[in-house]
Design a protein around this motif. Sequence first.
Motif, mmCIF file in Angstrom:
data_model
loop_
_atom_site.group_PDB
_atom_site.id
_atom_site.type_symbol
_atom_site.label_atom_id
_atom_site.label_comp_id
_atom_site.label_asym_id
_atom_site.label_seq_id
_atom_site.Cartn_x
_atom_site.Cartn_y
_atom_site.Cartn_z
ATOM 1 N N UNK A 114 -44.229 -21.238 -39.528
ATOM 2 C CA UNK A 114 -44.685 -22.255 -38.586
ATOM 3 C C UNK A 114 -44.261 -23.648 -39.035
ATOM 4 N N UNK A 115 -44.450 -23.946 -40.310
ATOM 5 C CA UNK A 115 -44.117 -25.280 -40.836
ATOM 6 C C UNK A 115 -42.605 -25.518 -40.818
ATOM 7 N N UNK A 116 -41.814 -24.474 -41.087
ATOM 8 C CA UNK A 116 -40.362 -24.624 -41.016
ATOM 9 C C UNK A 116 -39.922 -25.029 -39.615
ATOM 10 N N UNK A 117 -40.524 -24.422 -38.602
ATOM 11 C CA UNK A 117 -40.169 -24.751 -37.221
ATOM 12 C C UNK A 117 -40.636 -26.159 -36.875
ATOM 13 N N UNK A 118 -41.820 -26.530 -37.336
ATOM 14 C CA UNK A 118 -42.363 -27.850 -37.034
ATOM 15 C C UNK A 118 -41.542 -28.969 -37.656
ATOM 16 N N UNK A 119 -40.851 -28.680 -38.756
ATOM 17 C CA UNK A 119 -40.046 -29.703 -39.426
ATOM 18 C C UNK A 119 -38.932 -30.244 -38.537
ATOM 19 N N UNK A 120 -38.523 -29.475 -37.546
ATOM 20 C CA UNK A 120 -37.444 -29.920 -36.669
ATOM 21 C C UNK A 120 -37.921 -30.880 -35.586
ATOM 22 N N UNK A 121 -39.228 -31.164 -35.545
ATOM 23 C CA UNK A 121 -39.787 -31.976 -34.450
ATOM 24 C C UNK A 121 -40.626 -33.133 -34.994
ATOM 25 N N UNK A 122 -40.145 -33.785 -35.992
ATOM 26 C CA UNK A 122 -40.939 -34.819 -36.660
ATOM 27 C C UNK A 122 -41.200 -36.028 -35.779
#
Length: 376
Positions: free
Chosen positions: A99-107
């Motif tokens: 989840x956090x890896x995916x969220x990193x692309x939307x900072x």
Amino acid sequence: MVERKQGLSLKVQQDGPIALDAEFECEPGEVLALVGPSGSGKSTLLRCIAGLYTPEHGHIQCDGENWFDSRNRHLVPTVKRRVGMVFQHYALFPHLNALENIMEAMRELSPEQRRNRAHALIERLHLNGLAQRRPHELSGGQQQRVAVARALAREPNVLLLDEPFSAVDRATRESLYNELAELRRELRMPVVLVTHDLDEATLLADRMCILSDGRTLQEGSPDQVMQAPVTTEVARLLGMRNLFVGRVIEHTTAYSLLDWRGQLLKVRAQPQWPVGQVVGWGLPTSDVLLMPQKHEPGEMDNTVLVEIERLLSLGEHIRALLRSGDDLIAMHVPRHLAQRYELAEGQQIRIRLRGETIHLMSQIASNKQEPRDAET
């Protein structure tokens, strides 16, 4: 000024340090496969699109935006290009869960927006129940799905896939092929796939671009490229083993006549080649056949006397390497037929070359068939 186009358009050139002379386009919703051996420039071209490498000359456009135009000294930095990229080994952050890896692309979004979109992508990529796992707790196929989800999280204008299936086993790869085929139906963006696997390219891509030494050699649908390579160089890169040199003698409405070392071959009509032109010609190993024992050969079957130089057992088939003068011809024979004909090394036999499938092409570099090419 370069005309603005939808989809992806690339034309880049430079002499070094990495030689480039490539050009291709990819429409929204289309998969374009960049195919070529190691060192052919496939990954460098992906880096050009992503803005990770800047060529000396040319232009790159995506979705109507100019990302690079050397004539006008225009360059959009990587951070401002909406590019989704999946690397060969995924490049996931090892200390973050899926989840956090995916969220990193939307900072640029709020934490709540990032979390909601990430959960939606987890469901879309069939990662339910895996959101809290870190990369080392995921299989290769699961890691790849996380990498694709992260690439899509930015809502990119183009999706770049750099050998995305090379790190997983065959069974997982087949499953991922199906998932990509399903996903691409939903995507309205260009998808550029880098691969050295021809089967993969023909299975997944709408169009193929064949590359060598940074140069675009041929572009077209997989069927067009595989069935009609424009040069012997392309034919070799596509794995065609039987490549030779001949001279066009005559054209009729039914066939073209080719002189191959003093032997006349009837080939399917290809009147675009001038009479007297020296050309490369080739045909698949599947269309090199033993002479029938009871039936006459067809009108377009070209009879050739050869000597069996080598026989190699490949399970239910025998690969025969046949010598005709200075040329070597590769042929596959079912084992039961090889036994019926009592094939043996040193034996002289007659074979037939199916003229319907003989393809003429431009002669590039040396056309002499080496034994190792016929055996690989």
